[in-house]
Design an enzyme around this catalytic site. Structure first.
Site: not given
Length: 264
Positions: A24, A143, A173
């Site tokens: 992406d 994150y 993730k």
């Protein structure tokens, strides 16, 4: 977990382990190396053993027909490196639009600890609710990023992955803490399968050794972009990563099996 979510998770994994190649980056960084000829790159990484590839919705037609039976994930938010703040990810797609684009799952990026965390929490909660109604899995890219936050600090990463579970994600993730011992805390912070990001492109040995460390700590796989799609031979590095994720090889054996040079 609904039957639909379970079935679609199987389409983007192998035996509960995940090798996802996100591409992406075109919205974030532009048409960088590896993304100009997107069709060939998708063909290469899926031929090498990727379970799924991930893009924004607009290039779905360039993905389909080149996946060699692998799964497809549509990313639903984004930002650019030339905009005012890359951490300010904005929605680019609904779950329904992703399904119409042929997605087996959707992914959403949240920067935990950033100034945009409150809005991104609301949006991730809305995405997981919508996805549950359609029976489609959500990959949360969680994150630890923001003022005063060390992005590889285990406690911060552990908080980020737990937030993803609390908001209803199915996979999470996050960044790698640097070694298996510290990353074990991150894996123990959630019951979700964790996949690690690749970060900036390193040497082949650095890439595969990082994957080995994450798997040893309890990760379920990887979601690696630039380290794979910008490689001179994306199919070969995918084979090396797959040898660790799916066949439990050590780093040296994985590189050798993929025909890549093992650095002295």
């Amino acid at each position: 977990m609904s039957a639909g979510i379970s079935a679609r998770l199987d389409r983007i994994s192998t035996g509960g382990r995940y090798l996802i190649v996100p591409m992406d980056h075109g919205i974030t960084m532009g048409a960088v190396t590896g993304l100009k000829q997107l069709e060939a790159t998708v063909d290469g990484v899926t031929s090498g053993g990727a379970d799924a590839v991930l893009t924004q919705k607009g290039v779905a037609d360039r993905v389909h027909g080149n996946t060699n039976g692998s799964g497809y994930i549509v990313h639903v938010n984004g930002s650019t490196t030339i905009g005012p703040d890359e951490n300010d990810k904005r929605l680019t797609c609904t779950v329904e639009e992703a399904i119409r684009a042929g997605a087996d799952a959707v992914s959403f990026h949240i920067n935990v600890g950033s100034n945009y965390e409150p809005k991104q929490i609301e949006e991730l909660a809305e995405i997981t609710g919508e996805a549950e109604r359609f029976g489609i899995p959500v990959l949360a890219m969680a994150y630890a990023r923001g003022p005063g936050i060390q992005g590889d600090e285990p406690e911060a990463l552990g908080h980020a992955v737990r937030l993803a579970e609390e908001l209803g994600a199915d996979i999470v993730k996050t960044g790698y803490s640097g070694d298996a011992e510290s990353f074990q805390h991150v894996c123990e912070s959630t019951s979700l399968p964790i996949v690690i990001a690749g970060g900036s492109k390193g040497t082949d040995a650095e890439t595969v050794e990082m994957v080995r460390g994450a798997m040893d700590a309890g990760a379920a796989g990887v979601s690696m972009g630039r380290s794979i799609f910008q490689h001179d031979t994306p199919e070969a590095i995918t084979r090396a990563v797959s040898a660790v994720v799916h066949d439990d090889h050590d780093a040296e054996d994985a590189l050798s099996a993929a025909g890549l040079t093992v650095e002295a």
